[in-house]
Design a protein around this motif. Sequence first.
Motif, PDB file in Angstrom:
ATOM      1  N   TYR A   1      50.642  41.322 -25.935  1.00 45.94           N
ATOM      2  CA  TYR A   1      51.114  42.707 -25.961  1.00 45.94           C
ATOM      3  C   TYR A   1      51.819  43.016 -24.642  1.00 45.94           C
ATOM      4  O   TYR A   1      51.293  42.755 -23.572  1.00 45.94           O
TER       5      TYR A   1
ATOM      6  N   THR B   1      48.501  44.420 -32.389  1.00 41.63           N
ATOM      7  CA  THR B   1      47.793  45.697 -32.471  1.00 41.63           C
ATOM      8  C   THR B   1      46.971  45.885 -31.205  1.00 41.63           C
ATOM      9  O   THR B   1      46.449  44.925 -30.646  1.00 41.63           O
TER      10      THR B   1
ATOM     11  N   SER C   1      53.532  46.844 -30.209  1.00 39.45           N
ATOM     12  CA  SER C   1      52.441  47.075 -31.156  1.00 39.45           C
ATOM     13  C   SER C   1      53.029  47.561 -32.475  1.00 39.45           C
ATOM     14  O   SER C   1      54.143  48.079 -32.517  1.00 39.45           O
TER      15      SER C   1
ATOM     16  N   ASN D   1      43.847  44.335 -26.641  1.00 37.64           N
ATOM     17  CA  ASN D   1      44.798  43.726 -27.562  1.00 37.64           C
ATOM     18  C   ASN D   1      43.973  43.092 -28.684  1.00 37.64           C
ATOM     19  O   ASN D   1      43.332  42.070 -28.496  1.00 37.64           O
TER      20      ASN D   1
END
Length: 143
Positions: free
Chosen positions: A70, A37, A122, A64
Motif C-alpha cells: 500500500y 485494502t 486502496s 494493510n
Amino acid sequence: MRNIAGILILILAVSCSPGKKRQDKTSDQSVADKQTTIVFDTDVYDFGTLKAGEMVVCTFTFTNTGTADYRIENIETECGCIEVQFPQEAVKPGQKGNVEVEFDSSGMVGREYKTIEIHGNSKELKHLAIFAQVENDLLKIKY
C-alpha cells in the motif's frame, strides 16, 4: 482523385484507434491488480476543548489487510490549518502505518470539524475526521 486519397487516409487513421484503446484497458487492469485494502483503527479523533491558537497532534494507525503493497499517493485537507505526515515508503501486507495529523486552532471559534482525504492504491477512498471545541476570547459566537 484527391477526395479518394483523403477518404483512404481518414479510414486508415480511424482504423488504428482501437489498438490504442485495448492497450489502455490492459494498463488499467494492471493498476487494478495492484490495489489493496487498508483498515484504520479509528477514522475519527476528537481533540476535546482547545484554546484558540493551540496546536495539537493525533495519529491514525492503519493496517494493510490486502495482498499488495500500500502506497499513499497524496492527502487532501480542507484547510491550511491541518498538516499531515504519512509514510513515503510502501506498507507491506500485514504491516501497520501511521498518518500523523497536526491541527492549528488559531483564529477559530466553536465546534470545528475537519476532514482528511487519503489517496492511495486502496480499493476504496479513505476519509479521516477530526473534531475540536475551540474557545476564543477574541471571537464570540451568539447562538
